[in-house]
Motif scaffolding. Structure first.
Motif, PDB file in Angstrom:
ATOM      1  N   PRO A  36       0.837  -1.216   0.000  1.00 46.75           N
ATOM      2  CA  PRO A  36       0.000   0.000   0.000  1.00 46.75           C
ATOM      3  C   PRO A  36       0.867   1.260   0.000  1.00 46.75           C
ATOM      4  CG  PRO A  36      -0.008  -1.059   2.155  1.00 46.75           C
ATOM      5  CD  PRO A  36       0.687  -2.007   1.234  1.00 46.75           C
ATOM      6  N   PRO A  37       0.360   2.356  -0.526  1.00 43.46           N
ATOM      7  CA  PRO A  37       1.132   3.611  -0.545  1.00 43.46           C
ATOM      8  C   PRO A  37       1.553   4.011   0.869  1.00 43.46           C
ATOM      9  CG  PRO A  37      -0.809   3.786  -1.931  1.00 43.46           C
ATOM     10  CD  PRO A  37      -0.949   2.508  -1.193  1.00 43.46           C
ATOM     11  N   GLY A  38       2.742   4.593   0.955  1.00 45.96           N
ATOM     12  CA  GLY A  38       3.269   5.062   2.218  1.00 45.96           C
ATOM     13  C   GLY A  38       3.999   4.002   3.013  1.00 45.96           C
ATOM     14  N   SER A  39       4.029   2.756   2.536  1.00 42.19           N
ATOM     15  CA  SER A  39       4.742   1.688   3.245  1.00 42.19           C
ATOM     16  C   SER A  39       6.074   1.435   2.542  1.00 42.19           C
ATOM     17  CB  SER A  39       3.892   0.421   3.309  1.00 42.19           C
ATOM     18  OG  SER A  39       3.579  -0.024   2.002  1.00 42.19           O
ATOM     19  N   LEU A  40       6.713   0.324   2.878  1.00 36.91           N
ATOM     20  CA  LEU A  40       8.043   0.075   2.322  1.00 36.91           C
ATOM     21  C   LEU A  40       8.172  -1.363   1.846  1.00 36.91           C
ATOM     22  CD1 LEU A  40       9.784  -1.661   4.637  1.00 36.91           C
ATOM     23  CD2 LEU A  40       9.724   0.541   5.788  1.00 36.91           C
ATOM     24  N   VAL A  41       9.243  -1.583   1.095  1.00 33.57           N
ATOM     25  CA  VAL A  41       9.670  -2.919   0.655  1.00 33.57           C
ATOM     26  C   VAL A  41      11.071  -3.130   1.212  1.00 33.57           C
ATOM     27  CG1 VAL A  41      10.325  -4.357  -1.291  1.00 33.57           C
ATOM     28  CG2 VAL A  41       8.247  -2.965  -1.414  1.00 33.57           C
ATOM     29  N   ARG A  42      11.246  -4.217   1.982  1.00 32.01           N
ATOM     30  CA  ARG A  42      12.530  -4.443   2.644  1.00 32.01           C
ATOM     31  C   ARG A  42      13.264  -5.610   1.992  1.00 32.01           C
ATOM     32  NH1 ARG A  42      11.968  -5.630   8.776  1.00 32.01           N
ATOM     33  NH2 ARG A  42      11.666  -3.347   8.800  1.00 32.01           N
ATOM     34  N   ILE A  46      12.924 -10.750   0.280  1.00 30.15           N
ATOM     35  CA  ILE A  46      12.200  -9.534  -0.082  1.00 30.15           C
ATOM     36  C   ILE A  46      10.842  -9.580   0.620  1.00 30.15           C
ATOM     37  CG2 ILE A  46      11.292  -8.122  -1.946  1.00 30.15           C
ATOM     38  CD1 ILE A  46      14.311  -8.407  -2.050  1.00 30.15           C
ATOM     39  N   ARG A  47      10.549  -8.522   1.403  1.00 33.14           N
ATOM     40  CA  ARG A  47       9.283  -8.494   2.129  1.00 33.14           C
ATOM     41  C   ARG A  47       8.521  -7.221   1.813  1.00 33.14           C
ATOM     42  NH1 ARG A  47       7.933  -7.851   8.602  1.00 33.14           N
ATOM     43  NH2 ARG A  47       5.677  -7.699   8.245  1.00 33.14           N
ATOM     44  N   ASP A  48       7.204  -7.370   1.682  1.00 35.01           N
ATOM     45  CA  ASP A  48       6.339  -6.197   1.520  1.00 35.01           C
ATOM     46  C   ASP A  48       5.373  -6.138   2.712  1.00 35.01           C
ATOM     47  OD1 ASP A  48       3.692  -7.537   0.931  1.00 35.01           O
ATOM     48  OD2 ASP A  48       4.860  -8.350  -0.752  1.00 35.01           O
ATOM     49  N   TRP A  49       4.649  -5.018   2.801  1.00 37.71           N
ATOM     50  CA  TRP A  49       3.672  -4.825   3.876  1.00 37.71           C
ATOM     51  C   TRP A  49       2.256  -4.752   3.320  1.00 37.71           C
ATOM     52  CZ3 TRP A  49       8.533  -4.452   5.279  1.00 37.71           C
ATOM     53  CH2 TRP A  49       8.867  -4.634   6.630  1.00 37.71           C
ATOM     54  N   GLY A  50       2.026  -5.558   2.275  1.00 36.89           N
ATOM     55  CA  GLY A  50       0.718  -5.582   1.649  1.00 36.89           C
ATOM     56  C   GLY A  50      -0.236  -6.527   2.347  1.00 36.89           C
ATOM     57  N   PRO A  51      -1.346  -6.863   1.683  1.00 35.77           N
ATOM     58  CA  PRO A  51      -2.363  -7.739   2.279  1.00 35.77           C
ATOM     59  C   PRO A  51      -1.950  -9.211   2.332  1.00 35.77           C
ATOM     60  CG  PRO A  51      -2.979  -7.161   0.047  1.00 35.77           C
ATOM     61  CD  PRO A  51      -1.750  -6.358   0.350  1.00 35.77           C
ATOM     62  N   THR A  86      10.980 -19.639  -2.027  1.00 34.08           N
ATOM     63  CA  THR A  86       9.802 -19.933  -1.208  1.00 34.08           C
ATOM     64  C   THR A  86       9.134 -18.642  -0.783  1.00 34.08           C
ATOM     65  OG1 THR A  86      11.162 -20.023   0.802  1.00 34.08           O
ATOM     66  CG2 THR A  86      10.750 -22.105  -0.346  1.00 34.08           C
ATOM     67  N   ALA A  87       7.847 -18.746  -0.456  1.00 35.04           N
ATOM     68  CA  ALA A  87       7.080 -17.591  -0.002  1.00 35.04           C
ATOM     69  C   ALA A  87       6.327 -17.963   1.267  1.00 35.04           C
ATOM     70  CB  ALA A  87       6.105 -17.128  -1.079  1.00 35.04           C
ATOM     71  N   SER A  88       6.181 -17.007   2.169  1.00 33.42           N
ATOM     72  CA  SER A  88       5.466 -17.249   3.418  1.00 33.42           C
ATOM     73  C   SER A  88       4.790 -15.956   3.875  1.00 33.42           C
ATOM     74  CB  SER A  88       6.421 -17.756   4.502  1.00 33.42           C
ATOM     75  OG  SER A  88       7.435 -16.808   4.761  1.00 33.42           O
ATOM     76  N   GLN A  89       3.765 -16.109   4.693  1.00 33.86           N
ATOM     77  CA  GLN A  89       3.066 -14.958   5.234  1.00 33.86           C
ATOM     78  C   GLN A  89       3.981 -14.226   6.231  1.00 33.86           C
ATOM     79  OE1 GLN A  89       0.330 -13.879   4.169  1.00 33.86           O
ATOM     80  NE2 GLN A  89      -0.844 -15.587   3.307  1.00 33.86           N
ATOM     81  N   ALA A  90       3.966 -12.885   6.173  1.00 33.48           N
ATOM     82  CA  ALA A  90       4.796 -12.085   7.080  1.00 33.48           C
ATOM     83  C   ALA A  90       3.965 -11.361   8.134  1.00 33.48           C
ATOM     84  CB  ALA A  90       5.615 -11.061   6.289  1.00 33.48           C
ATOM     85  N   HIS A  91       2.661 -11.275   7.962  1.00 34.95           N
ATOM     86  CA  HIS A  91       1.748 -10.698   8.970  1.00 34.95           C
ATOM     87  C   HIS A  91       2.176  -9.297   9.439  1.00 34.95           C
ATOM     88  CE1 HIS A  91      -0.189 -14.598   9.113  1.00 34.95           C
ATOM     89  NE2 HIS A  91       0.977 -15.156   9.383  1.00 34.95           N
ATOM     90  N   PRO A  92       1.983  -8.256   8.678  1.00 39.65           N
ATOM     91  CA  PRO A  92       1.305  -8.291   7.377  1.00 39.65           C
ATOM     92  C   PRO A  92       2.313  -8.492   6.240  1.00 39.65           C
ATOM     93  CG  PRO A  92       1.647  -6.044   8.042  1.00 39.65           C
ATOM     94  CD  PRO A  92       2.204  -6.878   9.146  1.00 39.65           C
TER      95      PRO A  92
END
Length: 461
Positions: free
Chosen positions: A382-388, A398-403, A447-453
């Motif tokens: 979402p806008p205003g967040s980051l990608v780490r 690579i982690r995002d703060w999306g849904p 691999t991919a996993s949930q990061a919450h969020p």
């Protein structure tokens, strides 16, 4: 449990071992049945053979005096002579159960055991002086006897030996039967404890090539379709099956190559007409329709480019591994996507480049992989967040703060043409599939996993 049982029954080795056990049990049963039959039904045949053999042995060991008259029998074991007194004492101990005598050609007794002529009847089969078996009764007991003729210096001598049936049965039950039981037991133990392991290890050795074939088949993938199952050492019964499977692999590889070549050729050929269409639209007067057409052309161009990348990523010969600094590679991909991140109001959080983390990789393919991962994170954040980005010696995350992705959809992340429900763009859903192809080509895991969020994607070597 039922599945395990059925799998065991379908095992070739288990079936052969089962056949061996059944055969061994049937063999033991047959041997025991034969032994029991001999015990209860041996009858006159067994007894007769024993008496005939003993008579023949006595005849061969008969000793004579200087006048050629039989005087005794040599000891069958030691070779020393048994004199007449010892012979009588021996048969006296047997009383009415056994007797021995020698007759001349006229039927006159010249040598006999302790009972003398009274043991033998005056008439009947005992008076027939020809070789063979015969029977008679003595004191209410059936006697089994045999005659053997011996020639010495032109004279004939008839050796006769008789023994009661009850004595033979007694000897058999006292000595032969126990030894028969011991023999059956030992044979059964040898059959089960010696031949069983031999069969087991023989099966392991014989089926070892089958295990090798199974392992080789399990390693075959779209990236190793050139591989074939080994045929060396394969049992001849399985060789036709292995050859047929290898021919199937040849056809599959041929079809796969044709498909990949068609995909690459089609994607490459579409690039030129799309570029011409873009040029024509850009030269047209500005209008709302012009902007919509440019958007459609951009969308088509992206799809074609992704198809081309997918075709290239699937071919191992396209890779040229070199030493690549992973921190530098991540920073380069982020720089390339900085304008997209700014437009989406997304900020990158990247590790410092104070140390090097070197991996062996194809530089171009690695750039595509990292770019797609970062781009996918931007499109879902979402806008205003980051990608780490996290970079360690053996993994990049690579982690995002999306849904994030619903749990039931998680297995589809790396599937071709699958698109997440929260994507901002209208991509073809090939970006993550391309990442997986590139990772597998390098021997890495993705691999991919949930990061919450959000979602966390890990590239590990």
């Amino acid at each position: 449990m039922r599945f395990v049982k059925m799998t065991w029954l379908n095992s070739l080795g288990a079936k052969i071992l089962l056949a061996y056990v059944v055969g061994a049990v049937l063999s033991i049963v047959l041997i025991v049945a034969t032994a029991v039959a001999i015990v209860y039904y041996q009858g006159d045949v067994v007894s007769g053979f024993d008496v005939a053999d003993t008579t023949r042995a006595f005849a061969e060991e008969l000793s004579f005096d200087k006048d050629g008259i039989p005087v005794g029998i040599s000891d069958l074991d030691s070779g020393s002579e048994i004199d007449d007194g010892n012979l009588k004492a021996l048969y006296e101990s047997l009383k009415g159960e056994a007797a021995f005598r020698v007759l001349d050609a006229s039927g006159r007794v010249v040598l006999s055991s302790a009972k003398g002529v009274t043991f033998w009847p005056e008439s009947g089969p005992a008076r027939r002086l020809k070789s063979g078996r015969f029977e008679f009764e003595h004191e209410g007991s059936v006697m089994v006897a045999a005659t053997e003729t011996v020639e010495r210096d032109g004279r004939l001598w008839h050796v006769q030996f008789a023994v009661s049936k009850r004595f033979l049965h007694l000897v058999y039950e006292a000595f032969a039967l126990p030894f028969t039981g011991v023999g059956v037991t030992l044979f059964s133990l040898v059959l089960l404890l010696v031949f069983g392991p031999c069969v087991y290890f023989t099966l392991r050795y014989a089926l070892k090539p089958v295990s090798g074939i199974s392992d080789a088949a399990a390693e075959i993938s779209p990236r190793s379709l050139h591989a074939r199952l080994p045929t060396q050492g394969v049992p001849k019964e399985l060789a036709p099956l292995v050859d047929s499977f290898n021919r199937v692999l040849e056809r599959v590889e041929h079809g796969y190559r044709i498909q990949q070549e068609f995909l690459a050729t089609a994607a490459h050929e579409l690039k030129t007409p799309i570029a011409l269409i873009r040029a024509q639209v850009e030269l047209s007067p500005e209008s709302a329709q012009r902007e919509a057409l440019l958007g459609d052309v951009e969308h088509m161009s992206r799809h074609v480019q992704q198809l081309l990348h997918l075709a290239e990523a699937s071919e191992l010969q396209n890779y040229r591994p070199t030493a690549v600094d992973m921190r530098e590679a991540v920073h380069q991909a982020a720089s390339f996507l900085q304008r997209m991140a700014d437009a989406a109001d997304v900020r990158f959080e990247l590790p410092e480049q104070n140390t090097s983390v070197v991996w062996m990789a194809d530089r171009g393919a690695l750039f595509t992989l990292l770019k797609n991962l970062l781009e996918n994170a931007i499109q879902h954040t979402p806008p205003g967040s980051l990608v780490r980005a996290e970079i360690e010696a053996d993994f990049v995350a690579i982690r995002d703060w999306g849904p994030g992705v619903p749990p039931d959809q998680m297995p589809n992340i790396f599937a071709r043409f699958w698109r997440g429900p929260h994507r901002r763009d209208q991509g073809a859903g090939l970006g993550m599939a391309i990442c997986r192809e590139i990772a597998q080509a390098h021997g890495w895991t993705l691999t991919a996993s949930q990061a919450h969020p959000g979602l966390r994607v890990v590239l590990a070597k």
